[in-house]
Design an enzyme around this catalytic site. Structure first.
Site, PDB file in Angstrom:
ATOM      1  CG  ASN A  11       6.996   3.333   9.298  1.00  0.00           C
ATOM      2  OD1 ASN A  11       6.479   4.068  10.145  1.00  0.00           O
ATOM      3  ND2 ASN A  11       8.062   3.684   8.597  1.00  0.00           N
ATOM      4  CD1 TRP A  12       0.603   1.913  10.553  1.00  0.00           C
ATOM      5  CD2 TRP A  12      -0.368   2.705  12.414  1.00  0.00           C
ATOM      6  NE1 TRP A  12      -0.194   0.919  11.055  1.00  0.00           N
ATOM      7  CE2 TRP A  12      -0.818   1.376  12.201  1.00  0.00           C
ATOM      8  CE3 TRP A  12      -0.848   3.401  13.525  1.00  0.00           C
ATOM      9  CZ2 TRP A  12      -1.710   0.727  13.058  1.00  0.00           C
ATOM     10  CZ3 TRP A  12      -1.747   2.761  14.394  1.00  0.00           C
ATOM     11  CH2 TRP A  12      -2.173   1.439  14.150  1.00  0.00           C
ATOM     12  CE  LYS A  13       6.744   5.470   5.556  1.00  0.00           C
ATOM     13  NZ  LYS A  13       7.428   5.759   4.316  1.00  0.00           N
ATOM     14  CG  HIS A  98      12.442   4.624   7.875  1.00  0.00           C
ATOM     15  ND1 HIS A  98      12.253   5.617   6.935  1.00  0.00           N
ATOM     16  CD2 HIS A  98      11.582   3.628   7.550  1.00  0.00           C
ATOM     17  CE1 HIS A  98      11.310   5.231   6.091  1.00  0.00           C
ATOM     18  NE2 HIS A  98      10.888   4.023   6.436  1.00  0.00           N
ATOM     19  CD  GLU A 100      10.041   8.092   5.201  1.00  0.00           C
ATOM     20  OE1 GLU A 100       9.460   8.037   6.289  1.00  0.00           O
ATOM     21  OE2 GLU A 100       9.635   7.498   4.179  1.00  0.00           O
ATOM     22  CD  GLU A 170      12.155   0.010   4.865  1.00  0.00           C
ATOM     23  OE1 GLU A 170      11.004  -0.388   4.727  1.00  0.00           O
ATOM     24  OE2 GLU A 170      12.438   1.081   5.420  1.00  0.00           O
ATOM     25  N   GLY A 176       7.827   4.445  -0.829  1.00  0.00           N
ATOM     26  CA  GLY A 176       6.791   5.431  -1.112  1.00  0.00           C
ATOM     27  C   GLY A 176       6.711   5.848  -2.570  1.00  0.00           C
ATOM     28  CB  SER A 216       6.568   0.191  -3.437  1.00  0.00           C
ATOM     29  OG  SER A 216       6.834   1.586  -3.406  1.00  0.00           O
ATOM     30  N   GLY A 237       4.888   0.562   4.469  1.00  0.00           N
ATOM     31  CA  GLY A 237       4.498   1.940   4.777  1.00  0.00           C
ATOM     32  C   GLY A 237       3.072   2.195   4.330  1.00  0.00           C
ATOM     33  N   GLY A 238       2.905   2.767   3.142  1.00  0.00           N
ATOM     34  CA  GLY A 238       1.598   3.205   2.646  1.00  0.00           C
ATOM     35  C   GLY A 238       0.504   2.161   2.772  1.00  0.00           C
TER      36      GLY A 238
HETATM   37  C1  PEP Z   1       8.721   2.372   4.683  1.00  0.00           C
HETATM   38  O1  PEP Z   1       8.575   3.565   4.886  1.00  0.00           O
HETATM   39  O2  PEP Z   1       9.376   1.687   5.472  1.00  0.00           O
HETATM   40  C2  PEP Z   1       8.115   1.814   3.468  1.00  0.00           C
HETATM   41  C3  PEP Z   1       8.510   0.641   3.098  1.00  0.00           C
HETATM   42  O3  PEP Z   1       7.162   2.576   2.825  1.00  0.00           O
HETATM   43  P1  PEP Z   1       6.262   2.134   1.547  1.00  0.00           P
HETATM   44  O4  PEP Z   1       5.746   0.757   1.823  1.00  0.00           O
HETATM   45  O5  PEP Z   1       5.184   3.162   1.488  1.00  0.00           O
HETATM   46  O6  PEP Z   1       7.171   2.149   0.359  1.00  0.00           O
END
Ligand code: PEP
Length: 255
Positions: A11-13, A98, A100, A170, A176, A216, A237-238
């Protein structure tokens, strides 16, 4: 019962620009081809780069998804993107629910359910994200929260349709933050969700639905998380913003 193939989705957000998005897609494509068919790899770029990334991925096994979708089919909904539009530019799935979207943009379970319905009706797959906040975990409400989120979103979703849904557990406190759930914490919730699916549908459906973990995930914790019972891949994500770290996570999936 055939093993569920793990899916690793990035997920590149709201990150990258056009050039970097295309470069990252190219590197992910090469890496995924080298990994072979034992693991599904997917990328989830910002809307405006979907088409450029789709071109880069054409003919490759890497699946393309969107980060969000409008619950309406079409019409005067300024700023929104429909499921049919996503399909038109080459997406095969989109994320719904999600954290967010739920916590920053106030999307409730009814809206998440409507978005899921719009995807299924358009012939797209869905990744349904569920997860508790830290306060909810600390007050022992994790199972209640993920049960409500899952049950509400799946209202009216048939047994055939739910096979096109991947759940993503999640925990909000892990997204994050650099603080991942332990393999045991993730597995406990995944097993709970699989039991829930068994009650909502039946055991066969529950065994077929993939449940990804997100929060994470990094190369150094991926193997432990991805080998935990009932964990069928990761939503990243990151660590998905760099090809090396994303592909190292994909390589850690059991194949
Ligand atoms: C996400 O936003 O779905 C996520 C899992 O982010 P991160 O891996 O950065 O925690």
């Amino acid at each position: 019962m055939p093993r569920r193939k793990p899916t690793i989705a990035g997920n590149w957000k709201m990150h990258l620009d056009r050039t970097k998005a295309v470069e990252l897609a190219r590197a992910v494509r090469r890496g995924a081809e080298a990994l072979g068919p034992g693991v599904d790899v997917a990328v989830v770029p910002p809307f405006v780069y979907l088409e450029a990334v789709a071109k880069e991925l054409a003919g490759s096994p890497v699946r393309l998804g969107a980060q969000n979708v409008c619950e309406q089919r079409e019409g005067a909904f300024t700023g929104e993107i429909s499921a049919a539009m996503l399909k038109d530019v080459g997406c095969s799935f989109a994320l719904v629910g999600h954290s967010e979207r739920r916590h920053v943009y106030g999307e409730d379970d009814a809206r998440v359910a409507a978005k899921l319905r719009a995807l299924l009706d358009a012939g797209l797959d869905a990744v349904l994200c569920v997860g508790e906040t830290l306060a909810e975990r600390d007050s022992n409400r994790t199972e209640y929260v993920v049960r409500e989120q899952t049950t509400q979103a799946l209202l009216g979703v048939s047994a055939d349709e739910v096979r096109r849904v991947t759940l993503a557990y999640e925990p909000v406190w892990a997204i994050g933050t650099g603080r991942n759930a332990t393999a045991v914490q993730a597995s406990d919730v995944h097993l709970y969700l699989r039991g829930l699916l068994s009650g909502l549908y039946d055991g066969q459906v529950a065994e077929a639905v993939r449940i990804q973990y997100g929060g994470s995930v990094k190369p150094d914790n991926a193997a432990e998380l991805l080998n935990a019972p009932s964990v069928d891949g990761a939503l990243v994500g990151g660590a998905s913003l760099k090809a090396d770290s994303f592909l190292a996570i994909a390589a850690a999936a059991p194949r």
